[in-house]
Scaffold this active site. Sequence first.
Site, PDB file in Angstrom:
ATOM      1  N   ALA A 105     -10.348  25.315  13.670  1.00 15.32           N
ATOM      2  CA  ALA A 105     -10.449  26.552  12.894  1.00 15.32           C
ATOM      3  C   ALA A 105     -11.908  26.952  12.728  1.00 15.32           C
ATOM      4  O   ALA A 105     -12.814  26.107  12.738  1.00 15.32           O
ATOM      5  CB  ALA A 105      -9.804  26.365  11.519  1.00 15.32           C
ATOM      6  N   CYS A 125      -4.140  30.104   8.594  1.00 14.06           N
ATOM      7  CA  CYS A 125      -4.891  31.265   9.104  1.00 14.06           C
ATOM      8  C   CYS A 125      -4.021  32.503   9.239  1.00 14.06           C
ATOM      9  O   CYS A 125      -4.360  33.433   9.984  1.00 14.06           O
ATOM     10  CB  CYS A 125      -5.560  30.935  10.433  1.00 14.06           C
ATOM     11  SG  CYS A 125      -6.670  29.510  10.337  1.00 14.06           S
TER      12      CYS A 125
END
Length: 241
Positions: free
Chosen positions: A165, A196
């Site tokens: 990420a 996310c």
Amino acid sequence: MPSGSDITAPMESSTTSSGAPAVAWQCFSGLQPYLPIIESMAAHNAAIRATGAAEAVWLLEHAAVYTGGTSARDADLLVANSATPTHRTGRGGQWTYHGPGQRIAYVMLDLAARGGDIRAYVHALEGWIIDIIGDFGVTGTRRAGLPGIWVHNGNSLSGYDKIAAIGVRVSRWVSWHGIAINLAPDLAAFDAIVPCGVTDAGVTSLDALGHNVTFDQLDASMRAHFDTHFGATSPLAYRSR
């Protein structure tokens, strides 16, 4: 430098590439609490611009925590009463999980000296991750409009799982926050959020893909590929159009 009884003192070193200013690398031992690290990182970020403090990369593992970026939606925190702490934070992006088995790299660089292009910076972070995991036999890829690095699978709707990420913040053209690469975290921890904000993909790790990688090996790869993407000879080679 971070201080305080809740933070384990880091080991320090630096690197210089082709005339570039030294970047101080600090590797923290033990699980680090989230808020004290963020407060120390904010202070160092400000000092880079205000007093010329060294650019820095901090490597660490966080104690288990869910963090929500500036775009995080309440509906994507699926288990709000989890025993794991939850914090809203100033980085870009949505909800993610940090915890044992995950390598965090907080990257504090003077982007003004690297062309002042945030999209180029995020692209460079992605390229850095792709090179790092490539050292261990994993092919990472970008997905348009979805920061982070993904690997192909045959299970999710999209055919992708996320292995790393990215969540950044830029203050006075100095970056902070950074990346998280999954070595061997508890992947079930991601079930408490919509990671996310992406619903058509899963989350994976080097371990889940069958690659036994140590933190020392990963850290060495991070250093080896850093100058390719952020050094003086090719700073942020990609430019947004």
